[in-house]
Structure formats: structure tokens, C-alpha cells
Write a protein that holds these residues in place. Structure first.
Motif, PDB file in Angstrom:
ATOM      1  N   LEU A   1       0.841  -1.205   0.000  1.00  8.69           N
ATOM      2  CA  LEU A   1       0.000   0.000   0.000  1.00  8.69           C
ATOM      3  C   LEU A   1       0.868   1.243   0.000  1.00  8.69           C
ATOM      4  O   LEU A   1       0.616   2.202  -0.726  1.00  8.69           O
ATOM      5  CB  LEU A   1      -0.877   0.021   1.248  1.00  8.69           C
ATOM      6  N   LYS A   2       1.900   1.222   0.846  1.00 10.49           N
ATOM      7  CA  LYS A   2       2.773   2.375   0.965  1.00 10.49           C
ATOM      8  C   LYS A   2       3.517   2.606  -0.354  1.00 10.49           C
ATOM      9  O   LYS A   2       3.735   3.728  -0.769  1.00 10.49           O
ATOM     10  CB  LYS A   2       3.771   2.143   2.099  1.00 10.49           C
ATOM     11  N   ALA A   3       3.871   1.495  -1.001  1.00  7.80           N
ATOM     12  CA  ALA A   3       4.665   1.607  -2.227  1.00  7.80           C
ATOM     13  C   ALA A   3       3.821   2.070  -3.417  1.00  7.80           C
ATOM     14  O   ALA A   3       4.258   2.904  -4.204  1.00  7.80           O
ATOM     15  CB  ALA A   3       5.327   0.269  -2.537  1.00  7.80           C
ATOM     16  N   VAL A   4       2.627   1.527  -3.581  1.00  9.14           N
ATOM     17  CA  VAL A   4       1.892   1.797  -4.819  1.00  9.14           C
ATOM     18  C   VAL A   4       0.508   2.395  -4.617  1.00  9.14           C
ATOM     19  O   VAL A   4      -0.159   2.739  -5.588  1.00  9.14           O
ATOM     20  CB  VAL A   4       1.758   0.519  -5.672  1.00  9.14           C
ATOM     21  N   GLY A   5       0.060   2.537  -3.370  1.00 12.94           N
ATOM     22  CA  GLY A   5      -1.238   3.166  -3.155  1.00 12.94           C
ATOM     23  C   GLY A   5      -2.393   2.199  -3.249  1.00 12.94           C
ATOM     24  O   GLY A   5      -2.275   1.091  -3.763  1.00 12.94           O
ATOM     25  N   LEU A   6      -3.526   2.650  -2.750  1.00  9.42           N
ATOM     26  CA  LEU A   6      -4.705   1.798  -2.608  1.00  9.42           C
ATOM     27  C   LEU A   6      -5.247   1.340  -3.953  1.00  9.42           C
ATOM     28  O   LEU A   6      -5.757   0.241  -4.092  1.00  9.42           O
ATOM     29  CB  LEU A   6      -5.780   2.563  -1.834  1.00  9.42           C
ATOM     30  N   LYS A   7      -5.116   2.236  -4.959  1.00  8.09           N
ATOM     31  CA  LYS A   7      -5.778   1.963  -6.230  1.00  8.09           C
ATOM     32  C   LYS A   7      -5.284   0.669  -6.869  1.00  8.09           C
ATOM     33  O   LYS A   7      -6.080  -0.143  -7.341  1.00  8.09           O
ATOM     34  CB  LYS A   7      -5.561   3.135  -7.197  1.00  8.09           C
ATOM     35  N   ALA A   8      -3.958   0.474  -6.856  1.00  9.67           N
ATOM     36  CA  ALA A   8      -3.384  -0.716  -7.491  1.00  9.67           C
ATOM     37  C   ALA A   8      -3.837  -1.981  -6.776  1.00  9.67           C
ATOM     38  O   ALA A   8      -4.152  -2.979  -7.399  1.00  9.67           O
ATOM     39  CB  ALA A   8      -1.869  -0.629  -7.502  1.00  9.67           C
TER      40      ALA A   8
END
Lengths: 364, 300
Positions: B287-294
Motif C-alpha cells: 500500500l505504501k509503495a503503490v497506493g490503494l488503487k493498485a
């Protein structure tokens, strides 16, 4: 073909940047290109013009190397490129939707081709700056493509394709996604960049006005064939096929009959009530191409006279476009001076005529 | 506030409003409708986890349960085995899933695309026991794999396939590939194929096109897929038992044994919390790396 094409054929081979012979391509059962021959001169701005489905984009993508032809050959500056990958061809390409790399900045996009050519960082940065200056975007070097407007993205795509000074720049309807004002502005920009850099350009569009504004020569395509190749002026004023006359100059096509008459190379033309003689070798059924603007109201002695009923009249500022239904011929579109007096209401009778010198006789 | 303005027309024309349909729910109706879901989540998800956390810290040796769990050789070994096996499953699933997702992205033939999708989603529709039974049949001493190997003369006697870590990895990978494909597909289908042509035209080799254009663009999908596959894998119970046997148990098996065989509930609770924490850590890092959307794209 007419004088310019003939003249270019006599030029030395070294002046030919791109040489295309007998290119054929089918997708499944559908023949998209039916044998294309084309020579693009060095430094020339050549436009492939045609309606959608005419094969122009396929031809461009074959030249770029994204599609492979079923048969035929291509040479770039005398070098056979038919079997080379796009990377090995080293051309510049501007895509319809620009295809900018979304995760790279404007500067990284412009410098991508240079990086692939292993340029050192110093000269690379200098060239990127220079290219961004040419397209007028030096202040946006650090932006990502999605932060740019359509016109700006277009300029970045152009700078990216030209950065490594390709021998040939290919452009696939690059202005198609822009609104009209921006398109006119970009046309001017493209002309300037072409003038400044002298790159050979093959440009694809379906918009004849765009083709007229930009091109040194225009190759008109229809149904997988090249149906006309000449300067804009020649194509416009002396079309050689009915398709070119209709598509390129919006000419009216009037069916007529040509019969032999006294004097070699002369023909007597009969179209409705009109009868006149012209220079033509054609006999039998022919069509007369008449551009809307060469039509006048009223009768002119000795010319082609078309009498009918007004169907529709449209005021276009300085001009008036009148559509007239002529018995036995069909709808004729005339573009006349808006100041000209007359009755143009639908249903009113109207006689149009055109001088013989403005009539082009073509095979149907 | 919207409440008073909403009430005004109600008083004015109650009868007229009753029959009309409005796309917006009133606040009261909204709360009423969402209540069952909130209750269900509280009761079935939040309460058990909190209870587990509370129990792991209070029953038995209290916080000492964790010391118990960590100092147990069996649990430590099971953790290491679970994490290593899951890492291998993650690498394989994401690798195979990526090539499947890219094939689905590029495929033009409609029937071919439908067949690949069916093959990818098939494991979803099969019961977990059926899937593992199929692999048990294939890997058995007289199973198909051994017959082929013997028939081809590659081996002289049947190879031990069943009850090996390899069998567990293969079985788990088969189960996890759909998750990987579903997590990768959105990011791959978002990639404009013309970008590949653009890179090619600008002089990039296939490898450069892949590393400089495709990989950065689909990286969020890769990370999301890896996190999802890893987090689900470390909780596997049935496959390691059926295909791996008792040799090298997964942590879930050890927890199960603690509860049902040794009745050591406190230690099981502590081990469960640790397992949950690792799963949350994997998802949190992604989540921290790519965000919720992915991640959400990957979960459908």
C-alpha cells in the motif's frame, strides 16, 4: 502523370530519400494496399491523403516498420530497409495519440531516442534543451505528459521524434485530436519546423485543407491505391481522376459524352443541353469535374450551362454555397459571391454556368 | 446542513414525494441500510481479531505466550518454511501470471482470449480438495508424471513427488495464479501498446523497451499482485497438508495442531497474531509503495 511528377522522376537517385515499390498488404481477406509505388524526395513534405480505410495509415506503419508488407520493397537513402526493425530504421515517428511515455518527464521523453543512441549526458542535455526551444516549451522540461495540454503534448512528441535528426519523419494524423484553432496554429508550427530543420516528412491525414496547407506534394489514396500524386496546386486545378477531383477539390462530377471532332486531340462534349469542344483524348462516357467556385449564376455563351432548382442555400460569410438540383444530372454545389443579387430560396429556379477552361474532362 | 433543507419539502408535499424516485438516499435511510453490513463486519471480523489479540496477551502465560511461540523450534521452523515456500509461490505465480496477463492484453483472437480467461479462472471454480486431489493423483507413485518420466526413460524407478515441498509449491502456485493474473491485468491493460512501438521506433531494443517502458508502467500491478499472493499464501492450510504431508508443516497446520491436538490455545493465539501481522505487513508495505488503487484493482 503531370509535369512535377515527371520532373521528379528525372532527378538523380540521390535526391530520393524514400523509395517505395509495389507494396502490398492484406489483413485476412481484406486487401488494404494493392501495390503502392512512391518516391519521396529529400527534404520534401509529402502528405498521404485519403478517406479512412484508404490504407494511408497502414502504408505509414509499414514504412515505420510496425507492420510488415506481404510483398514489395523499401529503400531509405538507397539502403534496403524492408527487413529492418523500427529501431534499426532510425526514423522519427509522431503518433496519432502522441504515445508519450507517461512515467517520464518531458525532457526524458525528448531525450529517449538520444539515450538509446548512447549520447553522453552533456550533449544530450544540450540537444534536449535545443529541441524544446524549437517547439517553444523550454519551461516545461520537468513536467509529466499528463500535466500538459494536447497542443503541448503534440509539440513534445514532435521534439522527441526530431531530436536525433532522423532521415525521415513520419506523422500519423498528428493534429487529429486538436481543436480547430490549435490545429491551424500547429500547422504553422509544423511548416516552420520543417523549414528550419529541412527534414523529409511523410504525413498522413484525411483532411484535405491540412494537406493543402502543409504539403510540397500530396499522394491521394483510395481503396489501397495511389490515385494521384502531385503538388497541391496541380491536384486542385488539374485533377487526373474523378476521385481526386471529388475528394480533394470537392468538385461536382457531371456525366457527359465525348465524341470525336475535327482536329486531333479534340473532343466534342455533350452534357444535357450544353455542347462544346475541349482538348481531350477521351471518347464515350466521361465526367466533367467542376469546382464549386468556378460556377457562376446566369448563362455564359459557349460554356457548360446547368439549369435547375435551388435545394439549399448556406451563407458562409463572403461566400454563399448553393445546392442546385439539375434534372438528369443531380445535385450541383456552387460557391458564389455572397454579394451577388439573386433569388436563392429553396424551390427557386437558378441557372449556373462555367467557362470551358474551368471544366476538366476525366474518365468516369 | 442538509437535514433541515431536506425536511422542508417533505412537510410541503409528502404525498407527491412518496412515488418519485431520487438517486440520493436520505441520511437516515443510508445509515439504516448500511447498518447490517457494519454489524456483520464488527461481529465476524473485528470482534474475533480483537478477541484473538486479547486472548494471546491474557490467557495462559499472558504476553509470555509470544515468548513461548517464538522459542518453540517447531513454530520457528514452520514460520521459516511457510515464508520461504510462500515467497517461491509468489515469485512463480507473479511470473506466470504476468505472462498470462500480458498475453490476455495482447491477444486479438476472441476465442483464444476466452479460452485463456477460462483456464485462468478455472482454479477459482474448483473446490480446494478437488484441486489438491488432482495434484495428488498426478504426483502419486504410479501417477501420470511418474509414468511419463518412466516411459521416456528419464528415470529408472518412480520419483518421490508427493509429500515434497515441490508438490506444495506447484499446488499452491496453481491456486494463486488467478489472483496474480487478476491483480496484474488492470495495470497491464492500462498500458498503451503504441508506447512499445514508440520506444521501438526511437531505437530501443526489446529488452530496453521492457525495462525502461513496460516494467515501470506495470510495476504497481506487480507489487500489488506479489503482496496479495504472499499474504494469502502464508495462511494456506489444506494444500501443505495434502501435498506436503507431515514432513515440513506450514504455520497454519502447526496452529491447528496446537488447538485441536495439544489444546495449547494461548500459544496458538500468539502464533496466529504473528501470522496475521506478517500478512498485514506485506499488504501495508505494498500500500505504501503503490497506493490503494493498485491493490484494489487486484482484488477486483
Amino acid at each position: 502523370m503531370t509535369s512535377v511528377a515527371a520532373a521528379s522522376a528525372t532527378l538523380q537517385d540521390t535526391a530520393v530519400a524514400l523509395h517505395v515499390r509495389s507494396i502490398r498488404k492484406s489483413f485476412g481477406n481484406q486487401e488494404v494496399l494493392r501495390g503502392i509505388d512512391l518516391d519521396v524526395q529529400r527534404g520534401e513534405f509529402l502528405t498521404l491523403l485519403g478517406p479512412s480505410g484508404s490504407g494511408k495509415t497502414t502504408l505509414l506503419r509499414i514504412i515505420a516498420g510496425f507492420e510488415s508488407p506481404d510483398s514489395g520493397e523499401m529503400k531509405l537513402q538507397g539502403r534496403d530497409i524492408s527487413r529492418l526493425s523500427p529501431a534499426e530504421r532510425g526514423l522519427g515517428m509522431v503518433f496519432q495519440q502522441y504515445a508519450l511515455f507517461p512515467h517520464l518527464t518531458v525532457a526524458e521523453n525528448v531525450g529517449y531516442g538520444l539515450r538509446m543512441r548512447r549520447w553522453e549526458s552533456g550533449p544530450l542535455r544540450a540537444r534536449v534543451e535545443h529541441m524544446l526551444e524549437i517547439v517553444g516549451l523550454p519551461h516545461l522540461a520537468g513536467r509529466k505528459p499528463r500535466q500538459l495540454s494536447g497542443g503541448q503534448q503534440q509539440r513534445v512528441a514532435l521534439a522527441r521524434a526530431l531530436a536525433y535528426e532522423p532521415e525521415l519523419l513520419l506523422m500519423d494524423e498528428p493534429l487529429g485530436a486538436l481543436d480547430k484553432n490549435l490545429r491551424l496554429q500547429m500547422e504553422e508550427e509544423l511548416r516552420r519546423v520543417h523549414r528550419e530543420l529541412g527534414t523529409t516528412v511523410v504525413y498522413v491525414t484525411h483532411d484535405q485543407e491540412e494537406a493543402l496547407a502543409l504539403s510540397d506534394r500530396i499522394a491521394v489514396m483510395a481503396d489501397g491505391r495511389l490515385v494521384g500524386l502531385d503538388t497541391p496546386t496541380a491536384l486542385y486545378q488539374r485533377p487526373t481522376t474523378a476521385f481526386v477531383a471529388k475528394f480533394f477539390a470537392n468538385a461536382n462530377l457531371v456525366p457527359a459524352t465525348a465524341t470525336a471532332t475535327a482536329g486531333a486531340g479534340r473532343a466534342e462534349i455533350t452534357a444535357g443541353e450544353s455542347r462544346f469542344t475541349v482538348d481531350s483524348e477521351l471518347r464515350g462516357d466521361v465526367v466533367l469535374a467542376v469546382r464549386p467556385r468556378s460556377l457562376r449564376t446566369g448563362e455564359q455563351p459557349g460554356g457548360l450551362v446547368l439549369g435547375g432548382t435551388v435545394v439549399d442555400s448556406l451563407l458562409l460569410g463572403d461566400d454563399r454555397q448553393v445546392r442546385v438540383d439539375v434534372a438528369g444530372i443531380g445535385a450541383i454545389v456552387a460557391r458564389i459571391d455572397a454579394a451577388q443579387p439573386g433569388e436563392f430560396e429553396p424551390g427557386s429556379p437558378l441557372t449556373l454556368s462555367v467557362a470551358v477552361r474551368d471544366v476538366t474532362v476525366l474518365a468516369p | 446542513m442538509s437535514v433541515p433543507t431536506h425536511q422542508a419539502p417533505k412537510r410541503a408535499g409528502r404525498t407527491r414525494e412518496r412515488g418519485t424516485w431520487t438517486p440520493q438516499l436520505s441520511r437516515r435511510a443510508g445509515i439504516l441500510l448500511v447498518t447490517p453490513l457494519v454489524l456483520a463486519v464488527l461481529l465476524l471480523v473485528v470482534y474475533p481479531i480483537l478477541k484473538l489479540l486479547y486472548d494471546s496477551l491474557t490467557v495462559g502465560a499472558g504476553p509470555g505466550n509470544y515468548v513461548d511461540a517464538v522459542s518453540s523450534g517447531a513454530i520457528r521452523r514452520a514460520f521459516v518454511h511457510t515464508l520461504l515456500t510462500s515467497a517461491a509461490v509468489t515469485a512463480l505465480s507473479v511470473g506466470i501470471g504476468a505472462s498470462l496477463a500480458w498475453t490476455l492484453r495482447r491477444a486479438r483472437h476472441r476465442v483464444a482470449t476466452a479460452l485463456i480467461w477460462a483456464a485462468v479462472l478455472l482454479p477459482f471454480w474448483m473446490g480446494v480438495v478437488v484441486k489438491n486431489y488432482a495434484f495428488a493423483l498426478l504426483f502419486a507413485r504410479e501417477g501420470l508424471v511418474n509414468e511419463v518420466l518412466l516411459g521416456l526413460g528419464l528415470v529408472d524407478r518412480p520419483v518421490q513427488l508427493l509429500y515434497t515441498t515441490t508438490a506444495v509449491i506447484v499446488g499452491m502456485t496453481y491456486t494463486m495464479i488467478p489472483y496474480a493474473v487478476l491483480a496484474l491485468y488492470p495495470s497491464m491493460s492500462a498500458v498503451d501498446l503504441e508506447l512499445m512501438n514508440a520506444a521501438d521506433g526511437l531505437g530501443a531494443s526489446r529488452r530496453r523497451t521492457f525495462t525502461s517502458i513496460l516494467l515501470p508502467l506495470v510495476m504497481p500491478g506487480f507489487i500489488a499482485a506479489a503482496a496479495i499472493v504472499f499474504a494469502i499464501s502464508i495462511g494456506f492450510y489444506v494444500t501443505p497438508v495434502l501435498l506436503g504431508g507431515a514432513q515440513a508443516p506450514f504455520i497454519a497446520t502447526v496452529i491447528g495442531d496446537d488447538i485441536f491436538t495439544f489444546f495449547d490455545y494461548p500459544r496458538a493465539a500468539a502464533a496466529s497474531v504473528l501470522l496475521l501481522a506478517i500478512a498485514l505487513l506485506a499488504i501495508g508495505a505494498a500500500l505504501k509503495a503503490v497506493g490503494l488503487k493498485a491493490i484494489r484493482g487486484g482484488l477486483g
